[in-house]
Scaffold this motif. Structure first.
Motif, PDB file in Angstrom:
ATOM      1  N   SER A   1     -33.600 -17.527 -46.619  1.00 52.33           N
ATOM      2  CA  SER A   1     -32.508 -18.204 -45.912  1.00 52.33           C
ATOM      3  C   SER A   1     -31.454 -17.204 -45.443  1.00 52.33           C
ATOM      4  N   ILE A   2     -31.201 -16.169 -46.242  1.00 52.22           N
ATOM      5  CA  ILE A   2     -30.246 -15.134 -45.822  1.00 52.22           C
ATOM      6  C   ILE A   2     -30.785 -14.384 -44.606  1.00 52.22           C
ATOM      7  N   PHE A   3     -32.077 -14.034 -44.625  1.00 54.45           N
ATOM      8  CA  PHE A   3     -32.653 -13.323 -43.477  1.00 54.45           C
ATOM      9  C   PHE A   3     -32.659 -14.177 -42.216  1.00 54.45           C
ATOM     10  N   ARG A   4     -32.923 -15.476 -42.339  1.00 52.02           N
ATOM     11  CA  ARG A   4     -32.837 -16.349 -41.159  1.00 52.02           C
ATOM     12  C   ARG A   4     -31.408 -16.359 -40.618  1.00 52.02           C
ATOM     13  N   SER A   5     -30.423 -16.392 -41.516  1.00 50.35           N
ATOM     14  CA  SER A   5     -29.027 -16.368 -41.108  1.00 50.35           C
ATOM     15  C   SER A   5     -28.675 -15.032 -40.441  1.00 50.35           C
ATOM     16  N   LEU A   6     -29.148 -13.941 -41.041  1.00 42.27           N
ATOM     17  CA  LEU A   6     -28.901 -12.614 -40.462  1.00 42.27           C
ATOM     18  C   LEU A   6     -29.527 -12.496 -39.076  1.00 42.27           C
ATOM     19  N   ASN A   7     -30.727 -13.047 -38.937  1.00 45.84           N
ATOM     20  CA  ASN A   7     -31.401 -13.027 -37.643  1.00 45.84           C
ATOM     21  C   ASN A   7     -30.583 -13.787 -36.600  1.00 45.84           C
ATOM     22  N   ALA A   8     -30.035 -14.936 -36.993  1.00 45.27           N
ATOM     23  CA  ALA A   8     -29.199 -15.716 -36.082  1.00 45.27           C
ATOM     24  C   ALA A   8     -27.957 -14.928 -35.678  1.00 45.27           C
ATOM     25  N   LEU A   9     -27.333 -14.242 -36.635  1.00 45.31           N
ATOM     26  CA  LEU A   9     -26.168 -13.416 -36.298  1.00 45.31           C
ATOM     27  C   LEU A   9     -26.548 -12.300 -35.331  1.00 45.31           C
ATOM     28  N   SER A  10     -27.675 -11.634 -35.589  1.00 47.67           N
ATOM     29  CA  SER A  10     -28.122 -10.560 -34.706  1.00 47.67           C
ATOM     30  C   SER A  10     -28.372 -11.072 -33.294  1.00 47.67           C
ATOM     31  N   GLN A  11     -28.971 -12.251 -33.189  1.00 47.37           N
ATOM     32  CA  GLN A  11     -29.233 -12.813 -31.867  1.00 47.37           C
ATOM     33  C   GLN A  11     -27.945 -13.154 -31.131  1.00 47.37           C
TER      34      GLN A  11
ATOM     35  N   TRP B   1     -12.824 -12.990 -38.452  1.00 51.78           N
ATOM     36  CA  TRP B   1     -12.998 -14.405 -38.182  1.00 51.78           C
ATOM     37  C   TRP B   1     -14.233 -14.898 -38.928  1.00 51.78           C
ATOM     38  N   ASN B   2     -14.262 -16.200 -39.190  1.00 57.52           N
ATOM     39  CA  ASN B   2     -15.430 -16.797 -39.837  1.00 57.52           C
ATOM     40  C   ASN B   2     -16.537 -16.927 -38.804  1.00 57.52           C
ATOM     41  N   CYS B   3     -17.742 -16.570 -39.195  1.00 59.01           N
ATOM     42  CA  CYS B   3     -18.884 -16.667 -38.280  1.00 59.01           C
ATOM     43  C   CYS B   3     -20.114 -17.153 -39.044  1.00 59.01           C
ATOM     44  N   PRO B   4     -20.091 -18.408 -39.484  1.00 53.88           N
ATOM     45  CA  PRO B   4     -21.235 -18.933 -40.231  1.00 53.88           C
ATOM     46  C   PRO B   4     -22.492 -18.961 -39.363  1.00 53.88           C
ATOM     47  N   ALA B   5     -23.641 -18.793 -40.017  1.00 54.59           N
ATOM     48  CA  ALA B   5     -24.916 -18.850 -39.308  1.00 54.59           C
ATOM     49  C   ALA B   5     -25.929 -19.568 -40.190  1.00 54.59           C
TER      50      ALA B   5
ATOM     51  N   SER C   1     -26.424  -3.128 -46.207  1.00 56.90           N
ATOM     52  CA  SER C   1     -26.197  -3.760 -44.917  1.00 56.90           C
ATOM     53  C   SER C   1     -27.510  -4.068 -44.226  1.00 56.90           C
ATOM     54  N   VAL C   2     -27.411  -4.859 -43.167  1.00 50.39           N
ATOM     55  CA  VAL C   2     -28.511  -5.074 -42.244  1.00 50.39           C
ATOM     56  C   VAL C   2     -28.031  -4.547 -40.906  1.00 50.39           C
ATOM     57  N   ILE C   3     -28.844  -3.686 -40.315  1.00 51.12           N
ATOM     58  CA  ILE C   3     -28.438  -2.969 -39.108  1.00 51.12           C
ATOM     59  C   ILE C   3     -29.438  -3.236 -37.997  1.00 51.12           C
ATOM     60  N   ASP C   4     -28.941  -3.555 -36.813  1.00 53.41           N
ATOM     61  CA  ASP C   4     -29.781  -3.684 -35.630  1.00 53.41           C
ATOM     62  C   ASP C   4     -30.138  -2.265 -35.186  1.00 53.41           C
ATOM     63  N   CYS C   5     -31.415  -1.920 -35.253  1.00 53.11           N
ATOM     64  CA  CYS C   5     -31.838  -0.544 -34.989  1.00 53.11           C
ATOM     65  C   CYS C   5     -31.536  -0.097 -33.558  1.00 53.11           C
ATOM     66  N   ASN C   6     -31.712  -0.981 -32.565  1.00 54.17           N
ATOM     67  CA  ASN C   6     -31.385  -0.599 -31.184  1.00 54.17           C
ATOM     68  C   ASN C   6     -29.934  -0.156 -31.077  1.00 54.17           C
ATOM     69  N   TRP C   7     -29.045  -0.954 -31.631  1.00 56.90           N
ATOM     70  CA  TRP C   7     -27.613  -0.659 -31.585  1.00 56.90           C
ATOM     71  C   TRP C   7     -27.307   0.636 -32.329  1.00 56.90           C
ATOM     72  N   TYR C   8     -27.868   0.768 -33.528  1.00 57.59           N
ATOM     73  CA  TYR C   8     -27.596   1.950 -34.345  1.00 57.59           C
ATOM     74  C   TYR C   8     -28.029   3.225 -33.629  1.00 57.59           C
ATOM     75  N   LEU C   9     -29.261   3.255 -33.134  1.00 54.39           N
ATOM     76  CA  LEU C   9     -29.776   4.475 -32.507  1.00 54.39           C
ATOM     77  C   LEU C   9     -29.000   4.824 -31.247  1.00 54.39           C
ATOM     78  N   ARG C  10     -28.522   3.818 -30.542  1.00 48.86           N
ATOM     79  CA  ARG C  10     -27.807   4.082 -29.296  1.00 48.86           C
ATOM     80  C   ARG C  10     -26.336   4.452 -29.505  1.00 48.86           C
ATOM     81  N   TYR C  11     -25.662   3.740 -30.399  1.00 45.83           N
ATOM     82  CA  TYR C  11     -24.215   3.897 -30.497  1.00 45.83           C
ATOM     83  C   TYR C  11     -23.711   4.610 -31.751  1.00 45.83           C
ATOM     84  N   LEU C  12     -24.339   4.399 -32.874  1.00 43.19           N
ATOM     85  CA  LEU C  12     -23.752   4.918 -34.120  1.00 43.19           C
ATOM     86  C   LEU C  12     -24.401   6.186 -34.635  1.00 43.19           C
TER      87      LEU C  12
END
Length: 133
Positions: free
Chosen positions: A57-67, A90-94, A114-125
């Motif tokens: 359930s946490i991973f489904r929520s994380l996926n929704a946040l990433s999307q 701000w609150n951002c329930p998913a 943490s959970v990191i979006d790899c596209n974002w990480y490799l490009r920006y961070l």
């Protein structure tokens, strides 16, 4: 196809910035896709079989946040400086799980779970993380 592939060792995780970049690139090869998320945990975190339903359930929520465009999700309470300022969070329930969102530049670079979006990480961070390692 969602799957979890364990990567890394205690030695690889010493330099966090380079380890995350390396794992994101491995994930691209394994999944044959650039759309990957990396679950980065410290060495003293242990995931048991009893936690599978909760983790799902946490991973489904994380996926929704990433999307929704949230590129990095800390699996800890917000930093004290973020907690004190209502204007930068701000609150951002998913999918029924409560999260607190803030801007990426409000996050301190550290070895935090943490959970990191790899596209974002490799490009920006990654370039900045490598300078700090």
């Amino acid at each position: 196809n969602d799957s979890i592939v364990p990567l890394g060792s205690l030695v690889e995780n010493i330099n966090v910035g380079s380890a995350i970049g390396k794992f994101c690139r491995k994930a691209e090869i394994i999944s044959n896709s650039p759309d990957n998320r990396l679950l980065f945990l410290e060495k003293d975190w242990h995931v048991t079989n009893n936690a599978r339903d909760v983790l799902s359930s946490i991973f489904r929520s994380l996926n929704a946040l990433s999307q929704r465009g949230v590129p990095i999700i800390r699996l800890m309470d917000p930093l004290p400086e973020v907690r004190r300022k209502a204007s930068i969070k701000w609150n951002c329930p998913a999918l029924g799980i409560p999260w607190i969102c803030t801007l990426a530049h409000q996050q301190r670079w550290a070895n935090f779970p943490s959970v990191i979006d790899c596209n974002w990480y490799l490009r920006y961070l990654e370039p900045f993380a490598l300078m700090d390692d």
